[in-house]
Each structure stands twice: as C-alpha cells, then as structure tokens.
Motif scaffolding. Structure first.
Motif, PDB file in Angstrom:
ATOM      1  N   LEU A   1      -3.603   0.528  -6.380  1.00 39.84           N
ATOM      2  CA  LEU A   1      -2.389   0.969  -5.721  1.00 39.84           C
ATOM      3  C   LEU A   1      -1.369   0.275  -6.277  1.00 39.84           C
ATOM      4  O   LEU A   1      -0.173   0.945  -6.624  1.00 39.84           O
ATOM      5  CB  LEU A   1      -2.522   1.148  -4.170  1.00 39.84           C
ATOM      6  CG  LEU A   1      -3.554   1.906  -3.583  1.00 39.84           C
ATOM      7  CD1 LEU A   1      -3.366   2.021  -1.894  1.00 39.84           C
ATOM      8  CD2 LEU A   1      -3.667   3.377  -4.028  1.00 39.84           C
TER       9      LEU A   1
ATOM     10  N   ASP B   1      -3.201  -4.667  -4.255  1.00 42.96           N
ATOM     11  CA  ASP B   1      -4.138  -3.965  -3.506  1.00 42.96           C
ATOM     12  C   ASP B   1      -4.719  -3.031  -4.450  1.00 42.96           C
ATOM     13  O   ASP B   1      -4.515  -1.987  -4.725  1.00 42.96           O
ATOM     14  CB  ASP B   1      -2.879  -2.911  -2.716  1.00 42.96           C
ATOM     15  CG  ASP B   1      -3.518  -2.216  -1.642  1.00 42.96           C
ATOM     16  OD1 ASP B   1      -4.768  -2.606  -1.530  1.00 42.96           O
ATOM     17  OD2 ASP B   1      -2.747  -1.760  -0.899  1.00 42.96           O
TER      18      ASP B   1
ATOM     19  N   PHE C   1      -7.857   0.169   5.723  1.00 41.20           N
ATOM     20  CA  PHE C   1      -6.724   1.187   6.334  1.00 41.20           C
ATOM     21  C   PHE C   1      -7.088   1.944   7.609  1.00 41.20           C
ATOM     22  O   PHE C   1      -6.378   2.495   8.199  1.00 41.20           O
ATOM     23  CB  PHE C   1      -6.100   2.075   5.251  1.00 41.20           C
ATOM     24  CG  PHE C   1      -5.657   1.409   3.939  1.00 41.20           C
ATOM     25  CD1 PHE C   1      -4.783   0.408   3.903  1.00 41.20           C
ATOM     26  CD2 PHE C   1      -5.942   1.805   2.802  1.00 41.20           C
ATOM     27  CE1 PHE C   1      -4.163  -0.333   2.840  1.00 41.20           C
ATOM     28  CE2 PHE C   1      -5.420   1.336   1.653  1.00 41.20           C
ATOM     29  CZ  PHE C   1      -4.837   0.144   1.650  1.00 41.20           C
TER      30      PHE C   1
ATOM     31  N   SER D   1       0.836  -1.249   0.102  1.00 40.35           N
ATOM     32  CA  SER D   1      -0.062  -0.165  -0.088  1.00 40.35           C
ATOM     33  C   SER D   1       0.768   1.206   0.124  1.00 40.35           C
ATOM     34  O   SER D   1       0.265   2.534   0.471  1.00 40.35           O
ATOM     35  CB  SER D   1      -1.047  -0.026   1.166  1.00 40.35           C
ATOM     36  OG  SER D   1      -0.199  -0.220   2.413  1.00 40.35           O
TER      37      SER D   1
END
Length: 471
Positions: free
Chosen positions: A233, A237, A279, A63
């Motif tokens: 990303l 991810d 997140f 990430s």
C-alpha cells in the motif's frame, strides 16, 4: 393631494402584506429547519482543467490510498487533464450491464436470454470502471492501476505471458511474475483453491496449479492462475502472501487501460478479509465527482473515520446489503409503500454509477423532483436516464435536497453532485434510474455516494456515512 395620499396608503398596505407574507414564510423555514434546496454553479457540474489537489480530509496514515475518478483532471489515465467528451451513452450502457450482472448474481434470474455458447456470469460486471487506486505488487514492487470494487472479492491483474495474445491494453507494463522473488502459485490441494469453487470462480487445474476463471454479462472475462504475492500500500505498509488472480487470458475491453480489479467485497478472498488481522475488516473511502479537481481516498483500518458517521446494519456474506426504508425530497417523506424496498434486495456498490430504484419508488422521487424543478426547461432523455434538463445560458440552478433513510434510523443527505448527472450543458439529467422488474435489486450507486465518507465495518456488519468526506 387626497388622491396621492390614498394611493400611498394602498402601496403601504400592499407592502405590509408582502412583508408579513415573507416574514411568515421565513418563520416557517426557521421552524422547519434548514432551507430545503441547493443553489449551485452550473459550471461546477463539469470537469475543469484545474490542477489536481490532494483531499484535505484524506487521513494522514500509511494505509490511505489516493482515489481518482477516471474522467477527472486527477486521473493519470487522462495525462493530467480532465477527459473531454466521454462517451456517456457507452458509459450508461456499461453501467446497465453491471446492474444486469448484479441482478443475475443475487436473484439467479438471468436478465437476458442466454445462448448455449454463453458462459454464465459468476461475478459482478466490470461496469464503466469509474474509480482507480494504485497498488504495488511483487518484489521489486510493480505499481499497477486497479479499479476498486466493493462488488468483487477476488483481486486480479493481467500477467505475462498472455496466452495467444489475449491481454488488453493497459496504462502500465503488464505484471511479470517471473521477475518477482515473492511470487508463488497456489496448488490445487490448497484450501484457498476450494474457496474459488465456493464462489464459482474455479478455472480447473493445470500441472497441479489452481486456476481461476470468471466472465461478465458485459462480455468481459479473465482467467489465469491463483497465486500469492506481496502487496504494497505504501513503503511502510506491506502484506506478504496475498491471494490474487494472475490473469493471462483476458477479454476486458471495458477496463479502459487499468490493470485489473482490487476486490473489496465481504467474501473470504477479498483484500479486507485477507488483511483482517491488521485492519479488522474496516475500510472507508470518499469518492470525488468527475468534475472535481480533488482526489479522494481509500483508507484501510479505522484511522480518519469521522466522528459524525452514522451506521446502518448490513447483511449477507456475498454482497454489501442495506435496508432502505424511505426517501425524502425537501424534507418531505415520499409516500412509498413499506413493502416496495423489502420485495427485493438492496445493495451499496462502488462500481454501479446510477442508483437503481423500484419503479414505484422511482416514480414518486421523480415526480417530487420535477415539481421542484418546474421552472427549468426539460430536454430529451438519455439511455437509462428519463428526466433531463437544458441549463444553457444559466449560471446557477436551484435543486431540492434529497435524503435516503436506512435501517437503524440513519439518514443520508446526498451532495448536489449526487443528484444530477451532467452529459452536456443542454442535457443534465436526474441521476436515478428505474428498475425493469419489481424483483430487481435496489442499488445505491457511486454517483449518490460522491463526497460522502463511506465506512465499511465488516467485523460489526455495518456501513456508515458522514458528509464532506473529500474536502
């Protein structure tokens, strides 16, 4: 002989006195802690042509994205070479335009008279567009360079077809939603469309499709459709159904070849809010200086957060607001009345370059800095920067340490590159600016954030700082 003996005795007495004075001074420095200045190479303030290096502090996680300063050798917008002779006057004017937008948004008090034909600013200005990340959008993935911006919530990019040719030049081909199998428009009946109304970004409806529209005090503007799309990303991810603005009518000449904006604000439409389940609204970054041949990083989630990070509380649902309580120069607290910073809002912003301070605080800081820099030649000011020096012919300079004190007892010492703004070797400026009005926001800008690891913990409503975040 007696004359020689007497002369030698006098010399010994003088030397002993000097040694005592030096030892006493050394003891005072040891007792008070570290030496309160930085000695730096003048050449280190300016971009080099060295190859770009990956930050050794970038978290080894899926990430984490590479962050580049657009004028550094790491920027692909400059073809792998450090940009030479950027127009600093224009950069500083754009920086002021962003500050005007921030003050408009926070205080609702327009900074300049608005003509009847003007569209009120509904978001923070795009500014000089300093830091860039690359995000994959759509299926198949279309990589696009976006400014990352803690002052914006809505992520947007230019899209085909451009209405009336109203798209600006960007580095990559424009995103074409008709070529993506994961693209879908947001309907006017969707609750997400109501969020645009809440944030004054609503662009109306067209054939039941939700539209967005925003303009800035720097005369940039974007409008188009609110849509959902896959955001990548890294290859492992990927996020489906991210709401973003697909802009087909854009007047953003100051964006400088980037495709749009990655919104990292605290609002519900921001990328951290939309990925909160993964997140937990946590992200961190380290911003490299324009002179650095290191890329920084933008990391989502808690991976790689320094153990030395110190947090300060933040408030407000519309911006990342801080509580600044004081400033020190060379470990000495400046005499700034406690009411100075509480009179107006204080925010941290990735898109504002130069930190803005209330006039009383700026004067105290400038005076203390100039006192420590008295051996250097002062030269002409530049736009918003009042104090500048001529370092011609010098290999090194010694500058005093500066630290900010935030609520919660957090003290953040600035990197030397966060104290000076280099225009040319004969004009290196003190990198702070004075606010026009007492009610203008205090803004902790990205020059002062350089090389720090800055941690945004939206869930806990706090922001953290740690030194040496890039290398």
């Amino acid at each position: 002989m007696s004359i020689m003996r007497n002369l030698l005795n006098i010399i010994v007495i003088i030397l002993c006195g000097c040694l005592y004075s030096c030892c006493t001074e050394g003891a005072r420095q040891t007792k008070s802690g570290e030496v309160c200045s930085h000695t730096i190479q003048v050449s280190s303030l300016f971009p080099s042509s060295s190859p770009c290096l990956v930050s050794s502090k970038a978290p080894n996680t899926k990430s984490s994205l590479r962050v580049v300063h657009r004028h550094s050798t790491c920027s692909h917008l400059s073809s792998g070479r450090a940009t030479t002779n950027p127009d600093h006057d224009e950069i500083l004017r754009l920086d002021q335009a962003r500050v005007d937008s921030i003050n408009y948004k926070i205080s609702k008090d327009r900074v300049r008279p608005m003509k009847s034909t003007d569209v009120p600013a509904k978001n923070w200005g795009s500014g000089p567009g300093t830091y860039i990340v690359t995000i994959g959008i759509g299926t198949p993935k279309h990589d696009l360079s976006l400014l990352f911006d803690t002052g914006s919530d809505l992520t947007w990019t230019q899209c085909q077809p451009c209405v009336g040719g109203h798209c600006y030049s960007q580095n990559e081909p424009l995103f074409n939603p008709s070529l993506s199998s994961s693209y879908s428009n947001v309907s006017c009946s969707s609750p997400v469309c109501d969020l645009l109304e809440k944030q004054e970004l609503n662009g109306g409806c067209s054939a039941s499709i939700c539209g967005y529209k925003t303009s800035y005090l720097d005369n940039d503007a974007t409008s188009g459709f609110l849509a959902k799309e896959k955001f990548t990303l890294t290859s492992s991810d990927v996020f489906d159904g991210v709401n973003f603005g697909c802009g087909n009518h854009n007047e953003a000449k100051h964006m400088k070849e980037v495709a749009g904006i990655l919104g990292l604000g605290p609002g519900e439409l921001s990328f951290p809010s939309q990925t909160a389940k993964t997140f937990n609204k946590i992200f961190s970054y380290c911003l490299p200086s324009s002179a650095s041949n290191f890329a920084g990083h933008l990391t989502f989630g808690s991976a790689g957060i320094s153990k030395s990070v110190k947090y300060t509380p933040v408030s407000s649902e519309s911006s990342h607001r801080l509580n600044i309580v004081g400033i020190t120069v060379c470990d000495k607290q400046l005499e700034i009345p406690s009411t100075v910073f509480s009179t107006s809002s204080a925010v941290i912003d990735s898109g504002t370059m130069i930190t803005r301070l209330p006039s009383i605080a700026y004067s105290a800081l400038e005076s203390a800095f100039k006192e420590k820099m008295s051996i250097y030649k002062i030269t002409s000011a530049s736009e918003i920067l009042e104090t500048c020096y001529d370092f011609s012919g010098l290999k090194t300079v010694t500058i005093p340490k500066i630290a900010f004190s935030f609520g919660g007892g957090t003290i953040v010492e600035l990197d030397p590159k966060g104290i000076l703004y280099p225009i040319k070797i004969s004009q290196v400026c003190f990198a702070f600016a004075r606010n026009n009005k007492d009610t203008d926001a205090t803004i902790f800008g990205n020059v002062q954030q350089q090389t720090l690891q800055v941690v945004y913990d939206g869930a806990a409503k706090r922001i953290g700082f740690a030194p040496n975040g890039c290398t």
